[in-house]
Design a protein around this motif. Structure first.
Motif, mmCIF file in Angstrom:
data_model
loop_
_atom_site.group_PDB
_atom_site.id
_atom_site.type_symbol
_atom_site.label_atom_id
_atom_site.label_comp_id
_atom_site.label_asym_id
_atom_site.label_seq_id
_atom_site.Cartn_x
_atom_site.Cartn_y
_atom_site.Cartn_z
ATOM 1 N N LEU A 193 -1.161 55.146 28.082
ATOM 2 C CA LEU A 193 -1.435 54.281 29.232
ATOM 3 C C LEU A 193 -0.159 53.710 29.832
ATOM 4 O O LEU A 193 -0.037 53.595 31.058
ATOM 5 C CB LEU A 193 -2.388 53.160 28.824
ATOM 6 N N GLU A 194 0.790 53.353 28.970
ATOM 7 C CA GLU A 194 2.062 52.854 29.487
ATOM 8 C C GLU A 194 2.815 53.962 30.227
ATOM 9 O O GLU A 194 3.430 53.728 31.279
ATOM 10 C CB GLU A 194 2.917 52.301 28.342
ATOM 11 N N LYS A 195 2.756 55.175 29.687
ATOM 12 C CA LYS A 195 3.392 56.312 30.376
ATOM 13 C C LYS A 195 2.743 56.551 31.743
ATOM 14 O O LYS A 195 3.435 56.823 32.731
ATOM 15 C CB LYS A 195 3.280 57.571 29.519
ATOM 16 N N PHE A 196 1.423 56.450 31.767
ATOM 17 C CA PHE A 196 0.718 56.632 33.037
ATOM 18 C C PHE A 196 1.128 55.557 34.040
ATOM 19 O O PHE A 196 1.395 55.852 35.211
ATOM 20 C CB PHE A 196 -0.790 56.576 32.804
ATOM 21 N N SER A 197 1.193 54.315 33.578
ATOM 22 C CA SER A 197 1.563 53.206 34.466
ATOM 23 C C SER A 197 2.942 53.433 35.079
ATOM 24 O O SER A 197 3.138 53.280 36.290
ATOM 25 C CB SER A 197 1.547 51.888 33.678
ATOM 26 N N ASN A 198 3.916 53.814 34.253
ATOM 27 C CA ASN A 198 5.277 54.032 34.750
ATOM 28 C C ASN A 198 5.344 55.200 35.728
ATOM 29 O O ASN A 198 6.138 55.190 36.668
ATOM 30 C CB ASN A 198 6.224 54.287 33.571
ATOM 31 N N THR A 199 4.512 56.220 35.492
ATOM 32 C CA THR A 199 4.518 57.404 36.352
ATOM 33 C C THR A 199 3.868 57.139 37.696
ATOM 34 O O THR A 199 4.353 57.588 38.742
ATOM 35 C CB THR A 199 3.779 58.568 35.649
ATOM 36 N N ILE A 200 2.783 56.391 37.693
ATOM 37 C CA ILE A 200 1.952 56.278 38.887
ATOM 38 C C ILE A 200 2.366 55.157 39.831
ATOM 39 O O ILE A 200 2.124 55.228 41.044
ATOM 40 C CB ILE A 200 0.475 56.083 38.467
ATOM 41 N N ARG A 201 3.010 54.111 39.313
ATOM 42 C CA ARG A 201 3.285 52.926 40.146
ATOM 43 C C ARG A 201 4.069 53.226 41.426
ATOM 44 O O ARG A 201 3.750 52.695 42.491
ATOM 45 C CB ARG A 201 3.983 51.842 39.326
ATOM 46 N N PRO A 202 5.089 54.075 41.393
ATOM 47 C CA PRO A 202 5.806 54.346 42.645
ATOM 48 C C PRO A 202 4.940 54.989 43.728
ATOM 49 O O PRO A 202 5.264 54.910 44.916
ATOM 50 C CB PRO A 202 6.923 55.309 42.206
ATOM 51 N N SER B 238 12.149 34.156 50.961
ATOM 52 C CA SER B 238 12.983 34.163 49.755
ATOM 53 C C SER B 238 13.986 35.307 49.774
ATOM 54 O O SER B 238 14.609 35.612 48.756
ATOM 55 C CB SER B 238 12.095 34.273 48.509
ATOM 56 N N MET B 239 14.113 35.944 50.937
ATOM 57 C CA MET B 239 15.033 37.056 51.132
ATOM 58 C C MET B 239 14.684 38.258 50.258
ATOM 59 O O MET B 239 15.533 39.005 49.785
ATOM 60 C CB MET B 239 16.487 36.616 50.861
ATOM 61 N N ARG B 240 13.358 38.447 50.045
ATOM 62 C CA ARG B 240 12.896 39.573 49.244
ATOM 63 C C ARG B 240 11.913 40.405 50.055
ATOM 64 O O ARG B 240 11.184 39.880 50.886
ATOM 65 C CB ARG B 240 12.203 39.095 47.971
ATOM 66 N N LYS B 241 11.937 41.687 49.788
ATOM 67 C CA LYS B 241 10.942 42.557 50.393
ATOM 68 C C LYS B 241 9.646 42.476 49.587
ATOM 69 O O LYS B 241 9.686 42.512 48.357
ATOM 70 C CB LYS B 241 11.429 44.008 50.437
ATOM 71 N N THR B 242 8.553 42.344 50.271
ATOM 72 C CA THR B 242 7.264 42.264 49.582
ATOM 73 C C THR B 242 6.754 43.673 49.255
ATOM 74 O O THR B 242 7.055 44.641 49.951
ATOM 75 C CB THR B 242 6.222 41.538 50.444
ATOM 76 N N THR B 243 5.992 43.768 48.175
ATOM 77 C CA THR B 243 5.421 45.047 47.743
ATOM 78 C C THR B 243 3.915 45.000 47.904
ATOM 79 O O THR B 243 3.258 44.054 47.448
ATOM 80 C CB THR B 243 5.776 45.337 46.271
ATOM 81 N N HIS B 244 3.384 46.005 48.557
ATOM 82 C CA HIS B 244 1.933 46.098 48.739
ATOM 83 C C HIS B 244 1.360 47.157 47.802
ATOM 84 O O HIS B 244 1.851 48.288 47.751
ATOM 85 C CB HIS B 244 1.597 46.485 50.186
ATOM 86 N N MET B 245 0.342 46.783 47.030
ATOM 87 C CA MET B 245 -0.349 47.713 46.150
ATOM 88 C C MET B 245 -1.539 48.314 46.894
ATOM 89 O O MET B 245 -2.336 47.599 47.499
ATOM 90 C CB MET B 245 -0.833 47.011 44.882
ATOM 91 N N LYS B 246 -1.654 49.635 46.854
ATOM 92 C CA LYS B 246 -2.763 50.312 47.533
ATOM 93 C C LYS B 246 -4.087 50.139 46.802
ATOM 94 O O LYS B 246 -5.163 50.304 47.393
ATOM 95 C CB LYS B 246 -2.459 51.804 47.675
ATOM 96 N N TYR B 247 -3.997 49.832 45.511
ATOM 97 C CA TYR B 247 -5.197 49.665 44.692
ATOM 98 C C TYR B 247 -4.997 48.470 43.769
ATOM 99 O O TYR B 247 -3.870 48.200 43.331
ATOM 100 C CB TYR B 247 -5.450 50.909 43.818
#
Length: 410
Positions: A266-275, A287-296
């Motif tokens: 599951l950890e391997k899957f998480s690391n593979t799929i997140r990008p 805060s001078m940061r780019k926000t990240t949007h999750m599709k799911y």
């Protein structure tokens, strides 16, 4: 049965649900057809009919009694049939209707032997070992997860990972100190068994939970993960990889703090799929940061993949497949739902684990929802909250597919 209905069956010919037989067949030949139908979806045997559909009629003095004796003496477990005779222009035809069996597998007992048959198209054949295993599983007699995996020995297991499970997860203070003690302990937990040839080997549950490289011995173990740029499965994928490894991560304790030192599947899957399921905004916040949007919603994805891993049908020699498209994610788990489970019952929160041992180990680690109601309490509400749409569930005889629609920044 009406004459018109019988004539229609004759015109359509033999099929996975219809068999033609002369009435001079031997009892074990009739029993073979009965068992094959009961082990599939049921069917009808037309007695007094040639293979080409020509009517030869019944010639026994009491065909009904003979048929019922075959059911009673040759077929186990017992099936209660419905038998009738239809007159077609002065020719009597017997019709034995066999219901779909609920106590599979059904066997033919003859000459001191038991044989399992299954319907394959318009033929009844001896069930293969894999088909027999599926019938036992469907009948609730056998959990496939405790079957032996040929070639997978004690050396195939990560004993450091398993020792952590004993000591830190289930708090067992009696840790094995030699090879035989390890084998005995693993057998006691259903993680190893005898292979019938005098050797101790891993069970499916033992290998997939604690094996170093499960797919080396069990090719369908692991996850196939793919990603495509469009909304269809294209020839060229932007990601196509097979992830292998034990289901559970390997953890260590440092001053009371748990830390993972070797990822589980599951950890391997998480690391593979997140990008592939997140997008970074072009704009910068205060805060001078780019926000990240999750599709799911990540918890919905995780719960769906965990369910696919712990509830898959191990008699199916295909991978769990996770496919990412531009507008959705599809998680396909081999095998239909176990026993009498339906999608409606699953969504209502009913629980019927196909692989209870694997489920319990994953629950011990916290990978599985303690109540076993993750679909109802996590997947559906989280998808509605984020995307205002429910996941789609597609069930066939071969797989359960969950479709999660993607969301995009407004």
């Amino acid at each position: 049965m009406l004459k018109a209905e019988l004539l229609e069956l004759l015109v359509n010919g033999e099929s996975s649900g219809i068999e033609f037989k002369r009435d001079d067949i031997r009892p074990e030949q009739l029993a073979k057809e009965i068992v094959a139908f009961a082990n599939l979806e049921g069917g009808r045997i037309l007695l007094g009919v040639e293979d080409d559909g020509t009517l030869s009629g019944l010639h026994r003095p009491d065909t009904q009694e003979w048929v019922l004796n075959v059911f009673r003496d040759k077929v186990f477990p017992m099936i209660i049939p419905y038998y009738e005779e239809v007159d077609v222009d002065g020719i009597r035809i017997g019709v034995a209707t066999i219901p779909r069996g609920i106590s599979k597998p059904y066997v033919v007992r003859n000459n001191g032997r038991e044989e399992i048959y299954i319907r394959m198209g318009n033929r009844s054949e001896i069930a293969s070992r894999e088909q027999q295993a599926r019938l036992f599983s469907i009948g609730g007699i056998l959990h496939i997860e405790v079957l032996p995996v040929s070639g997978a020995t004690l050396k195939s297991l990560d004993l450091v990972r398993f020792e952590y499970y004993l000591e830190q997860v289930i708090h067992d203070i009696q840790i094995p100190t030699n090879e035989q003690q390890w084998v005995d302990r693993l057998k006691g937990l259903g993680l190893m068994t005898e292979d019938g040839l005098g050797s101790a080997v891993c069970t499916i549950a033992g290998l997939v939970c604690f094996g170093k490289n499960p797919s080396k011995f069990l090719p369908q173990a692991g996850l196939r993960v793919m990603a495509f740029s469009g909304d269809k499965k294209e020839y060229r994928a932007i990601l196509d990889t097979k992830l292998d490894g034990p289901l559970v991560g390997r953890w260590e304790d440092y001053s009371g703090q748990k830390s993972i030192v070797d990822d589980g599947l599951l950890e391997k899957f998480s690391n593979t799929i997140r990008p592939f399921i997140s997008e970074e905004s072009d704009s910068i916040d205060l805060s001078m940061r780019k926000t990240t949007h999750m599709k799911y919603p990540w918890e919905a994805v995780r719960e769906t993949v965990v369910n696919a891993l712990v509830h898959r049908d191990w008699t199916q020699s295909v991978d769990i497949e996770i496919a990412l498209y531009s507008d959705r994610m599809e998680i396909t788990s081999p095998g239909k739902l176990p026993n009498s489970m339906t999608i409606e019952k699953m969504l209502a929160g009913q629980r019927t684990p196909r692989n209870p041992l694997i489920v319990e180990i994953m629950r011990d680690y916290g990978y599985v929802d303690a109540r076993g109601m993750g679909v109802r309490t996590k997947v559906v509400p989280l998808m509605i909250k984020m995307n205002n749409v429910e996941p789609q569930y597609i069930l066939t005889e071969d797989y359960l597919r969950v479709v999660l629609p993607a969301s995009y920044p407004k």
